[in-house]
Write a protein that holds these residues in place. Structure first.
Motif, PDB file in Angstrom:
ATOM      1  N   UNK A  61     -33.821 -34.604 -23.467  1.00 55.47           N
ATOM      2  CA  UNK A  61     -33.195 -34.964 -24.749  1.00 55.47           C
ATOM      3  C   UNK A  61     -31.671 -35.038 -24.586  1.00 55.47           C
ATOM      4  N   UNK A  62     -31.084 -34.122 -23.805  1.00 59.24           N
ATOM      5  CA  UNK A  62     -29.635 -34.169 -23.559  1.00 59.24           C
ATOM      6  C   UNK A  62     -29.240 -35.458 -22.845  1.00 59.24           C
ATOM      7  N   UNK A  63     -30.035 -35.879 -21.875  1.00 55.76           N
ATOM      8  CA  UNK A  63     -29.740 -37.131 -21.162  1.00 55.76           C
ATOM      9  C   UNK A  63     -29.869 -38.333 -22.082  1.00 55.76           C
ATOM     10  N   UNK A  64     -30.855 -38.317 -22.983  1.00 58.36           N
ATOM     11  CA  UNK A  64     -30.992 -39.425 -23.929  1.00 58.36           C
ATOM     12  C   UNK A  64     -29.779 -39.502 -24.863  1.00 58.36           C
ATOM     13  N   UNK A  65     -29.313 -38.350 -25.333  1.00 62.17           N
ATOM     14  CA  UNK A  65     -28.140 -38.342 -26.213  1.00 62.17           C
ATOM     15  C   UNK A  65     -26.906 -38.845 -25.462  1.00 62.17           C
ATOM     16  N   UNK A  66     -26.750 -38.401 -24.211  1.00 65.33           N
ATOM     17  CA  UNK A  66     -25.608 -38.863 -23.413  1.00 65.33           C
ATOM     18  C   UNK A  66     -25.688 -40.370 -23.166  1.00 65.33           C
TER      19      UNK A  66
ATOM     20  N   UNK B 137     -40.636 -23.612 -18.464  1.00 71.10           N
ATOM     21  CA  UNK B 137     -40.185 -24.728 -17.614  1.00 71.10           C
ATOM     22  C   UNK B 137     -40.303 -26.052 -18.365  1.00 71.10           C
ATOM     23  N   UNK B 138     -41.389 -26.218 -19.107  1.00 67.06           N
ATOM     24  CA  UNK B 138     -41.578 -27.438 -19.884  1.00 67.06           C
ATOM     25  C   UNK B 138     -40.498 -27.567 -20.954  1.00 67.06           C
ATOM     26  N   UNK B 139     -40.181 -26.454 -21.628  1.00 66.55           N
ATOM     27  CA  UNK B 139     -39.156 -26.500 -22.674  1.00 66.55           C
ATOM     28  C   UNK B 139     -37.795 -26.828 -22.072  1.00 66.55           C
ATOM     29  N   UNK B 140     -37.477 -26.255 -20.899  1.00 64.86           N
ATOM     30  CA  UNK B 140     -36.201 -26.541 -20.240  1.00 64.86           C
ATOM     31  C   UNK B 140     -36.126 -28.014 -19.829  1.00 64.86           C
ATOM     32  N   UNK B 141     -37.229 -28.561 -19.297  1.00 61.43           N
ATOM     33  CA  UNK B 141     -37.230 -29.977 -18.899  1.00 61.43           C
ATOM     34  C   UNK B 141     -37.094 -30.885 -20.121  1.00 61.43           C
ATOM     35  N   UNK B 142     -37.762 -30.533 -21.208  1.00 61.04           N
ATOM     36  CA  UNK B 142     -37.669 -31.333 -22.430  1.00 61.04           C
ATOM     37  C   UNK B 142     -36.245 -31.303 -22.989  1.00 61.04           C
ATOM     38  N   UNK B 143     -35.607 -30.141 -22.928  1.00 59.29           N
ATOM     39  CA  UNK B 143     -34.222 -30.031 -23.392  1.00 59.29           C
ATOM     40  C   UNK B 143     -33.284 -30.896 -22.543  1.00 59.29           C
ATOM     41  N   UNK B 144     -33.468 -30.862 -21.224  1.00 60.15           N
ATOM     42  CA  UNK B 144     -32.636 -31.685 -20.337  1.00 60.15           C
ATOM     43  C   UNK B 144     -32.864 -33.172 -20.609  1.00 60.15           C
TER      44      UNK B 144
END
Length: 152
Positions: free
Chosen positions: A107-112, A98-105
């Motif tokens: 980072x994706x929002x920061x890139x967007x 769950x932590x890895x999925x939240x971290x991935x989301x």
């Protein structure tokens, strides 16, 4: 060659052979353990030919009482503890994923967000509303093309 003594002459020597006598023991019956203070009962049996055999009655050997077993076996306790440990590990792995999925989301929002901000900055630079800083102005009017000739 032999001395004059008659015991050393072979022809006159007396040979005595001793054979050992085997000692036979009478057969013994196995002894039954008797509790102190208790006298076993005497039993008599009449054989078919009329003879009477009298002897002590031998009771069957009683097995020693087993030690009391605990209500739950050790194997069951070990299996239960292993299950608890497995559940703890699975819970930790679930939290980790769950932590890895939240971290991935995140980072994706920061890139967007960076792409939107950078794209907006580029758009402001190209289509800026604050006057002309120089350059050429082109006026595009309706052109007519007839028979491969441009009339503008």
């Amino acid at each position: 060659m032999y001395p004059e003594h008659s015991a050393h002459r072979p022809a006159e020597r007396a040979v005595t052979v001793h054979q050992p006598t085997p000692i036979t023991h009478p057969p013994t019956a196995p002894l039954a353990r008797v509790q102190p203070g208790a006298v076993p009962s005497v039993a008599s049996i009449v054989l078919p030919d009329g003879r009477v055999v009298t002897g002590y009655a031998i009771s069957s050997a009683q097995p020693e009482p087993l030690a009391a077993k605990p209500p739950v076996s050790r194997a069951a306790v070990n299996v239960a503890l292993g299950g608890v440990g497995f559940l703890a590990v699975c819970g930790g792995l679930l939290l980790l994923t769950s932590f890895i999925a939240a971290l991935t989301a995140f980072i994706t929002q920061l890139i967007t967000l960076a792409a939107v901000i950078f794209g907006g900055w580029i758009a402001v630079q190209i289509f800026g509303a604050s006057g002309h800083s120089g350059g050429n102005t082109f006026h595009i009017r309706k052109a007519v093309i007839k028979r491969n000739h441009f009339h503008g």
